[in-house]
Scaffold this motif. Structure first.
Motif, PDB file in Angstrom:
ATOM      1  N   TYR A 126     -14.240  37.302  34.532  1.00 28.59           N
ATOM      2  CA  TYR A 126     -14.019  37.886  35.856  1.00 28.59           C
ATOM      3  C   TYR A 126     -14.283  36.857  36.959  1.00 28.59           C
ATOM      4  O   TYR A 126     -14.382  37.238  38.126  1.00 28.59           O
ATOM      5  CB  TYR A 126     -14.924  39.108  36.061  1.00 28.59           C
ATOM      6  N   PRO A 148     -14.446  47.266  36.360  1.00 28.29           N
ATOM      7  CA  PRO A 148     -14.222  45.831  36.555  1.00 28.29           C
ATOM      8  C   PRO A 148     -13.338  45.509  37.764  1.00 28.29           C
ATOM      9  O   PRO A 148     -13.252  44.358  38.181  1.00 28.29           O
ATOM     10  CB  PRO A 148     -13.571  45.367  35.252  1.00 28.29           C
ATOM     11  N   PHE A 192     -14.376  43.192  40.796  1.00 30.01           N
ATOM     12  CA  PHE A 192     -14.284  41.735  40.815  1.00 30.01           C
ATOM     13  C   PHE A 192     -12.972  41.239  41.421  1.00 30.01           C
ATOM     14  O   PHE A 192     -12.705  40.052  41.434  1.00 30.01           O
ATOM     15  CB  PHE A 192     -14.471  41.160  39.397  1.00 30.01           C
TER      16      PHE A 192
END
Length: 182
Positions: A132, A178, A181
């Motif tokens: 990431y 996620p 990110f």
């Protein structure tokens, strides 16, 4: 109890008596900052750019030295690294990290650009998430020697947070979305 962080993208068990500093002043979007209600202790959770040029074993030291610069404690004798160790991934809920490193150190820092310097033990953990392009940095600032000339020189009878509180936060940190990110 787990607390949502970064709009619910992450969560962790934050220590008791934690005041969300964003309710008191503006905090950058890449940070969650909590202060103890009675002491000068604080916990900062930051989403940082992954430093691919820094080896995993050096990542905590890299971020600690960067912090020393921000704290105007980068001069010789104003900071020290006492210990750096790897954290076993089996102890963590954040299974997306490739490695995690814990640093124990200290810095002599001033509050609000005052002349008076306070000794602050800094416990820092960096979770490396190269997939990431992110390093998650969690810092526990624990003042241990407050100058009588500091604005922080108010005596508190509160015990404050412990290293166990910090480790509980680290072990409970988990990624839920996620997309945070970018």
């Amino acid at each position: 109890m787990s607390r949502p962080l970064f709009g619910g993208a992450l969560s962790a068990v934050v220590p008791l008596n934690a005041v969300d500093v964003s309710e008191l002043r503006e905090i950058p979007d890449n940070q969650e900052v909590f202060a103890h209600a009675q002491t000068d202790q604080s916990v900062i959770i930051e989403l940082m750019e992954h430093q691919s040029q820094v080896e995993d074993a050096q990542a905590a030291r890299y971020h600690f030295e960067d912090l020393a610069g921000s704290n105007k404690a980068s001069a010789e004798g104003l900071w020290e690294v006492r210990e750096v160790e790897s954290i076993s991934l089996s102890e963590l809920k954040l299974q997306e990290c490739s490695s995690a490193w814990l640093l124990n150190g200290a810095q002599l820092v001033s509050k609000f650009n005052e002349e008076a310097k306070n000794t602050v033990n800094i416990h820092l953990c960096v979770f490396r998430l190269p997939q990431y392009t992110t390093d998650i940095l969690v810092t526990f600032n624990n003042p241990v020697n407050i100058s009588p000339l500091s604005s922080s020189a108010v005596v508190s009878t509160d015990v404050g947070w412990t290293l166990q509180d910090f480790h509980t936060l680290l072990q409970s940190l988990q990624l839920l979305d996620p997309g945070v990110f970018g």
